[in-house]
Design a protein around this motif. Structure first.
Motif, PDB file in Angstrom:
ATOM      1  N   ALA A 249       0.829  -1.212   0.000  1.00  0.00           N
ATOM      2  CA  ALA A 249       0.000   0.000   0.000  1.00  0.00           C
ATOM      3  C   ALA A 249       0.859   1.257   0.000  1.00  0.00           C
ATOM      4  O   ALA A 249       0.467   2.289  -0.565  1.00  0.00           O
ATOM      5  CB  ALA A 249      -0.931  -0.009   1.208  1.00  0.00           C
ATOM      6  N   GLN A 250       2.045   1.185   0.605  1.00  0.00           N
ATOM      7  CA  GLN A 250       2.935   2.348   0.581  1.00  0.00           C
ATOM      8  C   GLN A 250       3.446   2.618  -0.826  1.00  0.00           C
ATOM      9  O   GLN A 250       3.575   3.776  -1.245  1.00  0.00           O
ATOM     10  CB  GLN A 250       4.098   2.141   1.543  1.00  0.00           C
ATOM     11  N   ILE A 251       3.736   1.559  -1.577  1.00  0.00           N
ATOM     12  CA  ILE A 251       4.156   1.745  -2.966  1.00  0.00           C
ATOM     13  C   ILE A 251       3.052   2.456  -3.746  1.00  0.00           C
ATOM     14  O   ILE A 251       3.309   3.394  -4.525  1.00  0.00           O
ATOM     15  CB  ILE A 251       4.479   0.389  -3.618  1.00  0.00           C
ATOM     16  N   GLU A 252       1.804   2.052  -3.516  1.00  0.00           N
ATOM     17  CA  GLU A 252       0.668   2.709  -4.170  1.00  0.00           C
ATOM     18  C   GLU A 252       0.528   4.152  -3.702  1.00  0.00           C
ATOM     19  O   GLU A 252       0.176   5.040  -4.487  1.00  0.00           O
ATOM     20  CB  GLU A 252      -0.616   1.922  -3.878  1.00  0.00           C
ATOM     21  N   ALA A 253       0.808   4.394  -2.423  1.00  0.00           N
ATOM     22  CA  ALA A 253       0.715   5.753  -1.884  1.00  0.00           C
ATOM     23  C   ALA A 253       1.769   6.670  -2.494  1.00  0.00           C
ATOM     24  O   ALA A 253       1.513   7.850  -2.725  1.00  0.00           O
ATOM     25  CB  ALA A 253       0.850   5.714  -0.356  1.00  0.00           C
ATOM     26  N   PHE A 254       2.956   6.132  -2.746  1.00  0.00           N
ATOM     27  CA  PHE A 254       3.966   6.932  -3.448  1.00  0.00           C
ATOM     28  C   PHE A 254       3.455   7.311  -4.835  1.00  0.00           C
ATOM     29  O   PHE A 254       3.637   8.440  -5.290  1.00  0.00           O
ATOM     30  CB  PHE A 254       5.281   6.157  -3.560  1.00  0.00           C
ATOM     31  N   SER A 255       2.821   6.368  -5.507  1.00  0.00           N
ATOM     32  CA  SER A 255       2.294   6.618  -6.842  1.00  0.00           C
ATOM     33  C   SER A 255       1.223   7.699  -6.816  1.00  0.00           C
ATOM     34  O   SER A 255       1.138   8.538  -7.715  1.00  0.00           O
ATOM     35  CB  SER A 255       1.718   5.324  -7.429  1.00  0.00           C
ATOM     36  N   ALA A 256       0.392   7.685  -5.776  1.00  0.00           N
ATOM     37  CA  ALA A 256      -0.684   8.668  -5.646  1.00  0.00           C
ATOM     38  C   ALA A 256      -0.213   9.964  -4.997  1.00  0.00           C
ATOM     39  O   ALA A 256      -1.002  10.895  -4.827  1.00  0.00           O
ATOM     40  CB  ALA A 256      -1.819   8.073  -4.821  1.00  0.00           C
ATOM     41  N   ASN A 257       1.076  10.029  -4.625  1.00  0.00           N
ATOM     42  CA  ASN A 257       1.659  11.194  -3.974  1.00  0.00           C
ATOM     43  C   ASN A 257       0.935  11.538  -2.665  1.00  0.00           C
ATOM     44  O   ASN A 257       0.678  12.700  -2.369  1.00  0.00           O
ATOM     45  CB  ASN A 257       1.657  12.411  -4.900  1.00  0.00           C
ATOM     46  N   THR A 258       0.645  10.507  -1.887  1.00  0.00           N
ATOM     47  CA  THR A 258       0.012  10.741  -0.592  1.00  0.00           C
ATOM     48  C   THR A 258       0.965  10.503   0.576  1.00  0.00           C
ATOM     49  O   THR A 258       0.593  10.742   1.723  1.00  0.00           O
ATOM     50  CB  THR A 258      -1.236   9.850  -0.423  1.00  0.00           C
ATOM     51  N   ILE A 259       2.178  10.016   0.302  1.00  0.00           N
ATOM     52  CA  ILE A 259       3.225   9.957   1.326  1.00  0.00           C
ATOM     53  C   ILE A 259       4.532  10.473   0.725  1.00  0.00           C
ATOM     54  O   ILE A 259       4.722  10.422  -0.495  1.00  0.00           O
ATOM     55  CB  ILE A 259       3.431   8.537   1.905  1.00  0.00           C
ATOM     56  N   ASP A 260       5.397  10.978   1.603  1.00  0.00           N
ATOM     57  CA  ASP A 260       6.698  11.514   1.176  1.00  0.00           C
ATOM     58  C   ASP A 260       7.837  10.554   1.509  1.00  0.00           C
ATOM     59  O   ASP A 260       8.814  10.477   0.774  1.00  0.00           O
ATOM     60  CB  ASP A 260       6.961  12.864   1.858  1.00  0.00           C
ATOM     61  N   LEU A 261       7.722   9.882   2.645  1.00  0.00           N
ATOM     62  CA  LEU A 261       8.705   8.895   3.076  1.00  0.00           C
ATOM     63  C   LEU A 261       7.961   7.633   3.479  1.00  0.00           C
ATOM     64  O   LEU A 261       6.823   7.712   3.969  1.00  0.00           O
ATOM     65  CB  LEU A 261       9.526   9.403   4.268  1.00  0.00           C
TER      66      LEU A 261
ATOM     67  N   PRO B 127       0.471 -13.752  -1.119  1.00  0.00           N
ATOM     68  CA  PRO B 127       1.392 -13.450  -2.221  1.00  0.00           C
ATOM     69  C   PRO B 127       1.181 -12.050  -2.803  1.00  0.00           C
ATOM     70  O   PRO B 127       2.020 -11.578  -3.567  1.00  0.00           O
ATOM     71  CB  PRO B 127       1.057 -14.526  -3.263  1.00  0.00           C
ATOM     72  N   LEU B 128       0.099 -11.389  -2.419  1.00  0.00           N
ATOM     73  CA  LEU B 128      -0.145 -10.030  -2.916  1.00  0.00           C
ATOM     74  C   LEU B 128       0.234  -8.997  -1.852  1.00  0.00           C
ATOM     75  O   LEU B 128       1.236  -8.298  -1.982  1.00  0.00           O
ATOM     76  CB  LEU B 128      -1.617  -9.868  -3.322  1.00  0.00           C
ATOM     77  N   HIS B 129      -0.538  -8.918  -0.780  1.00  0.00           N
ATOM     78  CA  HIS B 129      -0.283  -7.892   0.234  1.00  0.00           C
ATOM     79  C   HIS B 129       0.846  -8.266   1.187  1.00  0.00           C
ATOM     80  O   HIS B 129       1.393  -7.388   1.863  1.00  0.00           O
ATOM     81  CB  HIS B 129      -1.567  -7.603   1.008  1.00  0.00           C
ATOM     82  N   GLY B 130       1.178  -9.546   1.250  1.00  0.00           N
ATOM     83  CA  GLY B 130       2.322  -9.964   2.066  1.00  0.00           C
ATOM     84  C   GLY B 130       3.469 -10.435   1.203  1.00  0.00           C
ATOM     85  O   GLY B 130       4.230 -11.327   1.594  1.00  0.00           O
ATOM     86  N   LYS B 131       3.563  -9.843   0.017  1.00  0.00           N
ATOM     87  CA  LYS B 131       4.486 -10.325  -1.025  1.00  0.00           C
ATOM     88  C   LYS B 131       5.924 -10.457  -0.541  1.00  0.00           C
ATOM     89  O   LYS B 131       6.606 -11.431  -0.871  1.00  0.00           O
ATOM     90  CB  LYS B 131       4.432  -9.381  -2.229  1.00  0.00           C
ATOM     91  N   TYR B 132       6.418  -9.488   0.232  1.00  0.00           N
ATOM     92  CA  TYR B 132       7.824  -9.514   0.662  1.00  0.00           C
ATOM     93  C   TYR B 132       8.131 -10.806   1.410  1.00  0.00           C
ATOM     94  O   TYR B 132       9.071 -11.541   1.066  1.00  0.00           O
ATOM     95  CB  TYR B 132       8.134  -8.300   1.530  1.00  0.00           C
ATOM     96  N   PHE B 133       7.337 -11.114   2.448  1.00  0.00           N
ATOM     97  CA  PHE B 133       7.597 -12.313   3.240  1.00  0.00           C
ATOM     98  C   PHE B 133       7.232 -13.583   2.474  1.00  0.00           C
ATOM     99  O   PHE B 133       7.918 -14.601   2.595  1.00  0.00           O
ATOM    100  CB  PHE B 133       6.850 -12.241   4.573  1.00  0.00           C
ATOM    101  N   HIS B 134       6.164 -13.528   1.702  1.00  0.00           N
ATOM    102  CA  HIS B 134       5.777 -14.697   0.909  1.00  0.00           C
ATOM    103  C   HIS B 134       6.926 -15.137   0.019  1.00  0.00           C
ATOM    104  O   HIS B 134       7.304 -16.317  -0.004  1.00  0.00           O
ATOM    105  CB  HIS B 134       4.539 -14.381   0.076  1.00  0.00           C
ATOM    106  N   ASP B 135       7.515 -14.199  -0.710  1.00  0.00           N
ATOM    107  CA  ASP B 135       8.573 -14.543  -1.659  1.00  0.00           C
ATOM    108  C   ASP B 135       9.829 -15.028  -0.949  1.00  0.00           C
ATOM    109  O   ASP B 135      10.480 -15.989  -1.395  1.00  0.00           O
ATOM    110  CB  ASP B 135       8.894 -13.343  -2.545  1.00  0.00           C
ATOM    111  N   ARG B 136      10.189 -14.376   0.178  1.00  0.00           N
ATOM    112  CA  ARG B 136      11.403 -14.780   0.894  1.00  0.00           C
ATOM    113  C   ARG B 136      11.244 -16.168   1.518  1.00  0.00           C
ATOM    114  O   ARG B 136      12.161 -16.992   1.475  1.00  0.00           O
ATOM    115  CB  ARG B 136      11.757 -13.748   1.979  1.00  0.00           C
TER     116      ARG B 136
END
Length: 305
Positions: A132-144, A197-206
Motif C-alpha cells: 500500500a505504501q508503494i501505491e501511496a507513493f504513486s498517488a503522492n500521498t506519502i513523502d517517506l 502473495p499479494l499484500h504480504g508479497k515480501y515475506f511470501h517470496d522470501r
C-alpha cells in the motif's frame, strides 16, 4: 501602502525620541531619517511627532501608530525567518507511511529524534502495509515510507535501516516445540499459515525461496496479510508460520517461537522516498533520519545473527 523602511525609521525614532541617536542606530545620518519620517507622515496624512526645540515627542496619532508599527515590523521579521527556515527544510509537513512492525519501536524513536532536531516540521503518520505504501507513493500521498523493500515501477530510493532474523511460530504443545532450533526440513508438509502473495508479497517470496532451496513442501492452510492474524491462527492450532523476530513483541499466549537453524535470511526494513521529490522539509527530514539510523547502526550493526 506602507514602506517598511519608513516604518522602521519611525519606530526607532519613536523609541529613542532622539533623531540623532535613532539615525546612528540605523546607520544613517539625521537628514535622511527626517526625510523618511516626513514621507511616512505625508502618506498617512497625520503628524507623528511634535518638535519642541531640540526635543521631540509623539503625537496622539504617533502613540497609536507605534503599537501597530511595532507589530508590523515583528511580523515582517517573523515572515522572513519562516521563509528562510522553509527554504532550508526547517519547517513544513512530511507525510510518513509505515508498517505495523516499524510502528512498534522504529517510528517512535525516530519521531523523538525529529522533535529535537526539526521541531517545526509537522509529521503526518499513515500506517500502511508495504504494498500500500508503494501505491501511496504513486498517488503522492506519502513523502517517506518505512517498509519492506519490494520491487516497484516507482522511481524510489531505499535505505536499509533495520534487519532482523526470521523465526518459526508454533502453537504451544506442538511436537516441534521440543527443539531449541528448527531445521527448515522439519516443516515439510506441516500445516502452514503463509503470508499473502499479494499484500504480504515480501515475506511470501522470501519464505518460499528459503523453503524451495531446502526442497521443503508446505501444506498451506491459509494466506494472511498481517502478522497479528497469522499469530492468532497459529495460537488456535491451525498451523505454524515463519515471521520476523519482532513478532514476539505481540506476546500472544499459547504461541512459542523457535529460531531457524543454519539460516541467514533476514527481514529487512527500509526507508524509501521518491527520487524526484523536491520538498525541502522532506529532504531535511530524510537527512536527519539517515544520520539517526547511522548512529544506531554504530551501536547495533546490521549483521545477521
Amino acid at each position: 501602502m506602507l514602506d517598511l523602511a519608513q516604518v522602521r525609521c519611525f519606530v526607532t525614532a519613536a523609541t529613542e525620541l532622539n533623531f540623532r541617536r535613532a539615525a546612528a542606530l540605523l546607520n544613517m545620518t539625521q537628514p535622511p531619517l527626517s526625510r523618511q519620517i516626513h514621507l511616512l507622515e505625508d502618506n498617512l496624512g497625520v503628524k507623528l511627532f511634535e518638535r519642541v526645540g531640540r526635543t521631540v515627542k509623539l503625537t496622539t496619532e504617533g502613540r497609536v501608530f507605534l503599537a501597530d508599527a511595532t507589530r508590523l515590523l515583528n511580523l515582517s521579521e517573523q515572515a522572513e525567518s519562516t521563509v528562510r527556515r522553509a527554504s532550508k527544510g526547517k519547517t513544513g509537513r512530511v507525510r510518513i507511511g509505515f508498517t505495523g512492525a516499524a510502528g512498534y519501536e522504529l517510528i517512535p524513536g525516530l519521531l523523538v529524534a525529529a522533535k529535537n532536531v526539526l521541531p517545526d516540521i509537522d509529521v503526518v503518520l499513515l500506517e500502511l502495509i508495504s504494498v500500500a505504501q508503494i501505491e501511496a507513493f504513486s498517488a503522492n500521498t506519502i513523502d517517506l515510507g518505512f517498509l519492506r523493500p519490494i520491487t516497484s515501477r516507482q522511481k524510489l530510493e531505499f535505505l536499509l535501516v533495520e534487519e532482523e532474523p526470521l523465526i518459526v511460530a508454533l502453537p504451544k504443545g506442538h511436537a516441534l516445540c521440543r527443539h531449541k532450533r528448527i531445521e527448515l526440513k522439519q516443516l515439510h508438509n506441516q500445516p502452514f499459515i503463509m503470508h499473502s502473495p499479494l499484500h504480504g508479497k515480501y515475506f511470501h517470496d522470501r519464505i518460499m525461496s528459503m523453503l524451495a532451496a531446502e526442497d521443503v513442501q508446505l501444506n498451506i492452510t491459509q494466506y494472511i496479510d498481517q502478522t497479528p492474524t497469522i499469530l492468532s491462527l497459529v495460537r488456535a492450532g491451525l498451523g505454524v508460520g515463519i515471521l520476523p523476530a519482532s513478532a514476539q513483541r505481540f506476546h500472544y499466549d499459547n504461541v512459542e517461537f523457535r529460531s531457524i537453524a543454519n539460516n541467514s535470511t533476514q527481514a529487512e526494513m527500509s526507508m524509501a522516498w521518491r527520487s524526484d521529490q523536491d520538498n525541502p522539509a522532506v529532504t531535511a527530514f530524510k537527512l536527519m533520519a539517515t544520520e539517526y539510523f547511522a548512529e544506531k547502526r554504530a551501536f547495533h550493526p546490521l549483521t545477521p545473527e
